[in-house]
Design a protein around this motif. Sequence first.
Motif, PDB file in Angstrom:
ATOM      1  N   VAL A   1      10.181  10.876   9.471  1.00 27.16           N
ATOM      2  CA  VAL A   1       9.605  10.071   8.394  1.00 27.16           C
ATOM      3  C   VAL A   1      10.465   8.838   8.176  1.00 27.16           C
ATOM      4  N   ASP A   2       9.827   7.683   8.240  1.00 33.51           N
ATOM      5  CA  ASP A   2      10.502   6.416   7.992  1.00 33.51           C
ATOM      6  C   ASP A   2       9.911   5.828   6.723  1.00 33.51           C
ATOM      7  N   GLY A   3      10.657   5.917   5.623  1.00 29.06           N
ATOM      8  CA  GLY A   3      10.157   5.448   4.345  1.00 29.06           C
ATOM      9  C   GLY A   3      11.176   5.701   3.260  1.00 29.06           C
TER      10      GLY A   3
ATOM     11  N   ARG B   1       2.488  -1.977   9.562  1.00 26.23           N
ATOM     12  CA  ARG B   1       3.269  -1.966   8.321  1.00 26.23           C
ATOM     13  C   ARG B   1       3.422  -3.366   7.743  1.00 26.23           C
TER      14      ARG B   1
ATOM     15  N   LEU C   1      -0.226   4.594   5.116  1.00 20.80           N
ATOM     16  CA  LEU C   1       0.524   5.699   5.707  1.00 20.80           C
ATOM     17  C   LEU C   1       0.141   5.776   7.177  1.00 20.80           C
TER      18      LEU C   1
ATOM     19  N   LEU D   1       3.208  13.418   2.008  1.00 20.24           N
ATOM     20  CA  LEU D   1       3.554  12.031   1.727  1.00 20.24           C
ATOM     21  C   LEU D   1       2.517  11.349   0.836  1.00 20.24           C
TER      22      LEU D   1
ATOM     23  N   ARG E   1       3.188   9.391  -2.549  1.00 17.76           N
ATOM     24  CA  ARG E   1       2.822   7.983  -2.674  1.00 17.76           C
ATOM     25  C   ARG E   1       2.343   7.643  -4.080  1.00 17.76           C
TER      26      ARG E   1
ATOM     27  N   ARG F   1       4.223   3.190  -2.198  1.00 14.46           N
ATOM     28  CA  ARG F   1       4.416   2.483  -0.941  1.00 14.46           C
ATOM     29  C   ARG F   1       4.094   3.405   0.216  1.00 14.46           C
TER      30      ARG F   1
ATOM     31  N   TRP G   1       4.411   4.936   4.370  1.00 12.89           N
ATOM     32  CA  TRP G   1       5.396   5.549   5.261  1.00 12.89           C
ATOM     33  C   TRP G   1       4.899   5.476   6.696  1.00 12.89           C
ATOM     34  N   ARG G   2       5.819   5.732   7.576  1.00 17.23           N
ATOM     35  CA  ARG G   2       5.499   6.012   8.971  1.00 17.23           C
ATOM     36  C   ARG G   2       6.021   7.411   9.253  1.00 17.23           C
ATOM     37  N   ILE G   3       5.161   8.267   9.802  1.00 13.91           N
ATOM     38  CA  ILE G   3       5.572   9.626  10.163  1.00 13.91           C
ATOM     39  C   ILE G   3       5.119   9.874  11.595  1.00 13.91           C
TER      40      ILE G   3
END
Length: 439
Positions: free
Chosen positions: A179-181, A291, A298, A359, A363, A368, A370-372
């Motif tokens: 997970v990038d967030g 993004r 998401l 996620l 949110r 905001r 995320w990238r998963i």
Amino acid sequence: MLESSNPPPSAALLRRVLSEVGLPIAEPMAVAAPARAVPLPSRLATGDLAWASVSAVIAASGYRTLPDPDRISLAYRSDAVLTVDGMRPDVWSPLSGFWRSSDGWIRTHANYPHHTRRLRDGLRLPDRAGPDDMRAVIGERRSDELVDAISRARGLAVVVGTENPALDRTLQARPLLDVDGPAPLDVHLSPAAPDPLPLAGIRVLDLTRVIAGPVCTRTLALLGADVLRVDPPTLPEPEWQHLDTGHGKRSTVIDARSSGFRDLLDSADVVVLGYRPASLARLGLSAEALRERHPRLLIAELSAWGSEHPDRAGFDSLVQAESGIAMIESPDGATPGALPAQALDHSAGYLLAAGITALLRRRAAENRGWRIRTSLRRIAAELLGMPRQSIPAPTSELDTSPHTRSFAVAGHRITTVAPVIPGLEFSAPRPWGSDQPTW
């Protein structure tokens, strides 16, 4: 309560997955071990992986019920349960499989017509060449030479390998769901099943095919999301494959470079990407590009081999073969075998659906996107690191009747496995490509 300091593999995996997406579990019900093993007999812990993957979706959704081990087993083997007008479709190409080379084995995948054509091109076989022709050509050449020739023709094949513990340890050190967030909040699961469905009102753009992605988005639809599957006009989907995983979704065909597709993307909450990362980047659909244009989106990514191999295509069967799983599951120590299901695909689908659901709940508070992401190879590394046994446990034939549902679809009677989430029911699959490209 779970009192043991060493929880069963399925419970330990479930706890870690939910922690990765910012939902630490306090309720022991949600991380309980199954009352009986999931009947997916193998040397590797396939049943534990399946139980944890399905339980992750249930827990992330706020439900409190435990899944049925038999239902999970059948869901993971759904292509063997599917019938169309009472007939089971032929799901494998005769050119897909294990082939003995002069120095070992290779595994090919040719289920789509363009893959079959490229496989034959790589082996310099005529259009009508069948299994016997392939067997003769492959048997005379080295595995690495064969795979190189097929790959240069953009076909799909791998050398059947033994496990690589060093690589697996490297992969295991990374999150299963990356997970990038923003950092996790202190969010806990709802004490009871949500009402209405937890994803009601969420729009999901589904750019996936072949089991893992479609299982993910089918699960999101089951949880109430408005899922629109999008396919390119030039790449039709086998009918059986869509009917097996298309429940509750609408399906449309549109060019991803069109203004109509951009309109869909502008109004989406989630996009699930299942094509090769390099191919998506060429269309302007990389996670980075998405993004930048859609900061609250998401973005969920599935790939075969992981972000380190953005231009490499693959399928569950190929990852099993190259990662060493096929030889671990060998019936005789010499001939490659396979897991009792395409468990990497199904597990990736359920785990990613769990991450997306968790996620989306976050949110609402954090406002905001995320990238998963995950990959079949990362799932394989996880399975290879779990406890294993020398001989698969015997199981009896399951009665499928309590675990199937039938639908009328475009004049056909379709029977498929019922949902793994207790208390929910699928809507019927719609014919592939039959819907308008609108929300």
